[in-house]
Design a protein around this motif. Structure first.
Motif, PDB file in Angstrom:
ATOM      1  N   SER A  99     -40.473  14.536  77.492  1.00  0.00           N
ATOM      2  CA  SER A  99     -39.534  13.615  76.847  1.00  0.00           C
ATOM      3  C   SER A  99     -38.772  12.795  77.879  1.00  0.00           C
ATOM      4  N   ALA A 100     -38.366  13.438  78.957  1.00  0.00           N
ATOM      5  CA  ALA A 100     -37.606  12.746  80.006  1.00  0.00           C
ATOM      6  C   ALA A 100     -38.445  11.670  80.683  1.00  0.00           C
ATOM      7  N   VAL A 101     -39.693  11.978  81.056  1.00  0.00           N
ATOM      8  CA  VAL A 101     -40.509  10.969  81.734  1.00  0.00           C
ATOM      9  C   VAL A 101     -40.923   9.861  80.775  1.00  0.00           C
ATOM     10  N   ASN A 102     -41.235  10.228  79.543  1.00  0.00           N
ATOM     11  CA  ASN A 102     -41.662   9.224  78.573  1.00  0.00           C
ATOM     12  C   ASN A 102     -40.540   8.283  78.158  1.00  0.00           C
ATOM     13  N   ALA A 103     -39.303   8.746  78.219  1.00  0.00           N
ATOM     14  CA  ALA A 103     -38.165   7.923  77.785  1.00  0.00           C
ATOM     15  C   ALA A 103     -38.031   6.645  78.603  1.00  0.00           C
ATOM     16  N   GLY A 104     -38.496   6.665  79.836  1.00  0.00           N
ATOM     17  CA  GLY A 104     -38.386   5.475  80.680  1.00  0.00           C
ATOM     18  C   GLY A 104     -39.650   4.643  80.751  1.00  0.00           C
ATOM     19  N   LEU A 105     -40.744   5.131  80.167  1.00  0.00           N
ATOM     20  CA  LEU A 105     -42.026   4.432  80.239  1.00  0.00           C
ATOM     21  C   LEU A 105     -41.906   3.016  79.700  1.00  0.00           C
ATOM     22  N   GLY A 106     -42.332   2.049  80.495  1.00  0.00           N
ATOM     23  CA  GLY A 106     -42.281   0.654  80.086  1.00  0.00           C
ATOM     24  C   GLY A 106     -41.033  -0.089  80.519  1.00  0.00           C
ATOM     25  N   ALA A 111     -42.891   0.699  89.576  1.00  0.00           N
ATOM     26  CA  ALA A 111     -43.462  -0.211  90.568  1.00  0.00           C
ATOM     27  C   ALA A 111     -43.242  -1.639  90.068  1.00  0.00           C
ATOM     28  N   ASP A 112     -43.890  -2.597  90.687  1.00  0.00           N
ATOM     29  CA  ASP A 112     -43.691  -4.001  90.316  1.00  0.00           C
ATOM     30  C   ASP A 112     -43.846  -4.253  88.822  1.00  0.00           C
ATOM     31  N   GLN A 113     -44.760  -3.547  88.169  1.00  0.00           N
ATOM     32  CA  GLN A 113     -44.987  -3.742  86.735  1.00  0.00           C
ATOM     33  C   GLN A 113     -44.034  -2.933  85.859  1.00  0.00           C
ATOM     34  N   GLY A 114     -43.085  -2.237  86.460  1.00  0.00           N
ATOM     35  CA  GLY A 114     -42.148  -1.405  85.711  1.00  0.00           C
ATOM     36  C   GLY A 114     -42.617   0.045  85.712  1.00  0.00           C
ATOM     37  N   VAL A 115     -42.005   0.857  84.866  1.00  0.00           N
ATOM     38  CA  VAL A 115     -42.370   2.272  84.802  1.00  0.00           C
ATOM     39  C   VAL A 115     -43.732   2.390  84.131  1.00  0.00           C
ATOM     40  N   THR A 116     -44.654   2.997  84.852  1.00  0.00           N
ATOM     41  CA  THR A 116     -46.043   3.055  84.423  1.00  0.00           C
ATOM     42  C   THR A 116     -46.662   4.381  84.840  1.00  0.00           C
TER      43      THR A 116
END
Length: 157
Positions: free
Chosen positions: A31-38, A119-124
């Motif tokens: 949940s913690a890692v997925n919350a920032g995805l994107g 990274a440059d494309q955001g959280v991925t």
């Protein structure tokens, strides 16, 4: 159909969970890692409005009650060293992306050879085996104790 759905869920947010048969269960760590995805990339960013790499990893671990410095080099001194062959979800992975300047990038390993990072494309999500990262991998650190790991990998339902 269950296998197709499970495969889709796994590819969309790989680490969203631990495997329970053919179903997947959300955990505090996933949940913690997925919350920032994107979230977008932002130099020195530490919020969902934008993260740099160490801002993202510090933010993820802060959600779990674990404080980390806001630099990849600083985070590389936390916890204990772990061999690349023994990585488990929640371990930090470090890279030299500055051409010999030492550690300059960090991500959160999520299993299956993949890690989340900003990274440059955001959280991925990227693979450790991708040529770019494979050539630049430096080390990994385990910042969660075994007890914390067990706690944060337990189904939240």
């Amino acid at each position: 159909m269950k296998k197709l759905f499970a495969g889709f869920a796994l590819s969309m947010s790989l680490f969203c969970s631990i495997s329970v048969g053919s179903a997947f269960a959300e955990t505090p760590l996933s949940s913690a890692v997925n919350a920032g995805l994107g979230a977008p990339y932002k130099y020195a960013g530490t919020t969902l409005k934008g993260f740099d790499c160490s801002g993202y990893t510090a933010w993820v671990f802060n959600k779990l009650g674990v404080a980390l410095p806001h630099t990849s080099k600083g985070q590389a001194h936390e916890g204990v060293w772990v061999d690349k062959e023994n990585l488990r979800p929640g371990d930090l992975v470090f890279f030299d992306t500055s051409g010999g300047a030492g550690i300059s990038h960090v991500g959160v390993f999520v299993g299956d050879g993949k890690f989340y990072h900003s990274a440059d494309q955001g959280v991925t999500i990227s693979k450790l085996s991708e040529s770019y990262y494979a050539k630049r991998y430096v080390t990994a650190r385990r910042v969660l104790s075994d007890d914390q790991y067990d706690q944060f990998m337990t189904d939240t339902k």
